[in-house]
Design a protein around this motif. Structure first.
Motif, PDB file in Angstrom:
ATOM      1  N   VAL A 124       4.141   6.464  -7.103  1.00 18.64           N
ATOM      2  CA  VAL A 124       5.124   5.423  -6.785  1.00 18.64           C
ATOM      3  C   VAL A 124       6.280   6.004  -5.975  1.00 18.64           C
ATOM      4  O   VAL A 124       6.757   5.396  -5.008  1.00 18.64           O
ATOM      5  CB  VAL A 124       5.642   4.758  -8.079  1.00 18.64           C
ATOM      6  N   ARG A 159       4.097  -0.352 -17.579  1.00 20.43           N
ATOM      7  CA  ARG A 159       5.186  -0.916 -16.780  1.00 20.43           C
ATOM      8  C   ARG A 159       6.546  -0.411 -17.276  1.00 20.43           C
ATOM      9  O   ARG A 159       7.384   0.024 -16.485  1.00 20.43           O
ATOM     10  CB  ARG A 159       5.128  -2.444 -16.838  1.00 20.43           C
ATOM     11  N   ILE A 168      14.192  -0.399  -8.057  1.00 25.05           N
ATOM     12  CA  ILE A 168      13.612  -1.585  -8.680  1.00 25.05           C
ATOM     13  C   ILE A 168      14.175  -2.845  -8.042  1.00 25.05           C
ATOM     14  O   ILE A 168      13.446  -3.802  -7.764  1.00 25.05           O
ATOM     15  CB  ILE A 168      13.867  -1.569 -10.196  1.00 25.05           C
ATOM     16  N   LEU A 195       3.116  -4.054 -10.627  1.00 24.89           N
ATOM     17  CA  LEU A 195       3.585  -3.789 -11.988  1.00 24.89           C
ATOM     18  C   LEU A 195       3.290  -4.956 -12.923  1.00 24.89           C
ATOM     19  O   LEU A 195       3.318  -4.787 -14.146  1.00 24.89           O
ATOM     20  CB  LEU A 195       5.090  -3.495 -11.985  1.00 24.89           C
ATOM     21  N   TYR A 232       5.752  -3.892  -5.668  1.00 26.33           N
ATOM     22  CA  TYR A 232       6.158  -3.985  -7.069  1.00 26.33           C
ATOM     23  C   TYR A 232       5.421  -5.092  -7.829  1.00 26.33           C
ATOM     24  O   TYR A 232       5.458  -5.115  -9.059  1.00 26.33           O
ATOM     25  CB  TYR A 232       7.667  -4.182  -7.181  1.00 26.33           C
ATOM     26  N   GLY A 283      12.559  -3.359  -4.853  1.00 26.08           N
ATOM     27  CA  GLY A 283      11.165  -3.726  -5.017  1.00 26.08           C
ATOM     28  C   GLY A 283      10.961  -5.171  -5.432  1.00 26.08           C
ATOM     29  O   GLY A 283      10.044  -5.839  -4.951  1.00 26.08           O
ATOM     30  N   VAL A 284      11.815  -5.681  -6.347  1.00 29.28           N
ATOM     31  CA  VAL A 284      11.642  -7.056  -6.835  1.00 29.28           C
ATOM     32  C   VAL A 284      12.216  -8.073  -5.860  1.00 29.28           C
ATOM     33  O   VAL A 284      11.864  -9.260  -5.921  1.00 29.28           O
ATOM     34  CB  VAL A 284      12.274  -7.253  -8.228  1.00 29.28           C
ATOM     35  N   MET A 327       9.281   1.965 -15.217  1.00 33.50           N
ATOM     36  CA  MET A 327      10.618   1.465 -14.886  1.00 33.50           C
ATOM     37  C   MET A 327      11.724   2.300 -15.511  1.00 33.50           C
ATOM     38  O   MET A 327      12.838   2.350 -14.992  1.00 33.50           O
ATOM     39  CB  MET A 327      10.740   0.000 -15.302  1.00 33.50           C
ATOM     40  N   ILE A 342       8.738  -8.518 -14.424  1.00 33.19           N
ATOM     41  CA  ILE A 342       9.185  -7.131 -14.368  1.00 33.19           C
ATOM     42  C   ILE A 342      10.524  -6.961 -15.062  1.00 33.19           C
ATOM     43  O   ILE A 342      10.723  -6.055 -15.878  1.00 33.19           O
ATOM     44  CB  ILE A 342       9.265  -6.652 -12.906  1.00 33.19           C
TER      45      ILE A 342
END
Length: 471
Positions: free
Chosen positions: A75, A95, A107, A87, A84, A110-111, A99, A122
């Motif tokens: 990753v 997961r 993060i 995940l 992402y 990614g989200v 994280m 997530i």
């Protein structure tokens, strides 16, 4: 002559090392070893090349196949190229583990841009402090949308919904709607129907795309829309929402808040995951292993199973007390000790069969008054019929083995009693637990097994004691 210091695993005969999956649809060991070599050597370009074509679900399978340090290294090497949404395709333990090691800034990046339901899946596993930090780094509209979804209860429709949808007023025409869809840049990636709403965003109707695309441009939307539609509330349990999909053969459904304002949509791909998760959960609960994944650590697995094993130990001790009541009887006739586990075992298996059918019917909401009476009657009759069949079989076996017809009659009578009780307990215990708002999938197996063991031992040893005058 020079030699390379970095070598790749050699392909076995007839196996393509570039193929992700083998003939049994598992991750290919050759492909995986090749990726491991790339990660160990930090060969980023090679990693990009092999990972880029993969679907998020395949990436999730790859992550679960790697060791913890390998998946974290992968990753980190992928960086901005890591999707992402992968995940959401892995076990919760994997997961959470990932994280915890990744920076919140990564993060957040990614989200950002993920579908609302994927981003929520997530973020909901993060500690509150970390979650707030991630949300603070997101654009305002996206942050507010995610916070609203996270405010809904866990395993609710609001947590599962996507907040991107298409809503239009009823006075538009088909032509105006088409022009709007072509002009608007911020549309859902995939959608199956258009929602017709009033000024307060309350749903007036729905318009499936197939019906919409066949209509003339001048046709008013209110003449096309379906006024007989299904909606689910955001606070509604996701299992209830899945049941609506099954009952009405839905592909997409609108989600509304307490004021009946449209706040999101649920699509069939979300519901397939829900159905899988709920079925998986029920199977685990029946076995008493709780919320356990194959990726869980040894400590977590032990912690999950110990409470149910303790309960089983307590019930086993209770059964042993019943046997202890007939200690003198067993001492006088050793054959009883050999035969009594047969009666208890048959009762336990029969009770489990009935219990499984009952728990499933409860989960599917199939037991109304008439069906419930029919099920109870049927299982009691089935228990009686099975009791007679296996009473004859075990009676004959016992007669031949011990050359004692009376002992065969005794175990036959005990078998009939226990199988009738097993069928009755297998249905009444889950129903009782459900009536008292306890999950029948969790505790039914323990109680059913305890009842069949106690009744089986008591019936067999009690009848034997009376029949042979051993008291």
């Amino acid at each position: 002559m020079s030699t390379d210091t970095e070598t790749e695993p050699g392909p076995e005969a007839g196996i393509d090392p570039n193929a992700l999956r083998d003939s049994e649809d598992r991750i290919s060991p050759l492909w995986l070893e090749r990726l491991r070599a790339f990660v160990a050597a930090h060969r980023s370009e090679d990693i990009f090349t092999v990972m880029e074509p993969l679907h998020a679900a395949d990436v999730g399978d790859v992550l679960e196949s790697l060791d913890a340090d390998e998946r974290l290294g992968l990753v980190r090497i992928l960086g901005d190229r890591f999707d992402y949404s992968a995940l959401t395709e892995v076990d919760e333990s994997v997961r959470v583990e990932l994280m915890e090691e990744l920076p919140n800034a990564d993060i957040a990046r990614g989200v950002s841009g993920l579908d609302n339901d994927d981003a929520v899946a997530i973020l909901e596993d993060m500690e509150q402090v970390d979650r707030d930090e991630v949300l603070a780094k997101l654009p305002t509209f996206e942050r507010l949308s995610l916070k609203r979804s996270l405010d809904f209860p866990e395993e609710s429709a609001g947590r599962r919904m996507q907040t991107d949808f298409i809503a239009i007023p009823p006075f538009w025409t088909v032509g105006q709607t088409i022009d709007y869809l072509r002009r608007e840049a911020d549309l859902p990636d995939e959608f199956y129907q258009i929602y017709v709403v009033d000024a307060a965003y309350q749903v007036l109707g729905t318009l499936p795309l197939d019906k919409f695309l066949r209509a003339q441009r001048a046709t008013p939307i209110e003449e096309l829309m379906n006024t007989n539609f299904v909606l689910v509330y955001a606070n509604e349990d996701q299992e209830e929402a899945a049941r609506d999909f099954e009952r009405y053969d839905l592909v997409e459904v609108g989600v509304v808040d307490e004021s009946k304002r449209l706040v999101g949509v649920l699509t069939i791909d979300d519901i397939v995951d829900v159905i899988h998760e709920e079925a998986d959960e029920d199977i685990k609960l029946l076995a008493g292993v709780g919320d356990e994944d194959i990726s869980d650590s040894t400590v977590d697995t032990v912690r999950s199973r110990v409470p149910w094993l303790v309960i089983n130990l307590i019930t086993a001790v209770a059964v042993s007390f019943v046997i202890g009541l007939f200690g003198a009887t067993i001492d006088q006739m050793v054959a009883l000790a050999v035969l009594m586990p047969i009666v208890a075992s048959m009762g336990g298996n029969a009770g489990t069969q009935t219990m499984t059918v009952t728990v499933r019917a409860l989960a599917m909401r199939e037991l109304d008054g008439r069906r419930l009476r029919r099920l109870i009657t049927r299982e009691m009759v089935v228990g009686c019929a099975n009791g007679v069949i296996f009473a004859i079989l075990i009676g004959l076996v016992t007669w031949v083995r011990f050359n004692d017809l009376q002992l065969g009659v005794v175990i036959a009578l005990a078998m009939v009693i226990n199988l009738v009780v097993a069928g009755t307990a297998g249905i009444l215990i889950p129903l009782t637990l459900d009536k008292f708002k306890a999950d029948p999938a969790i505790a039914s197996a323990v109680f059913v097994t305890t009842v069949t063991d106690m009744v089986g031992f008591f019936a067999f040893l009690g009848i034997a004691g009376l029949w042979f005058g051993l008291f």
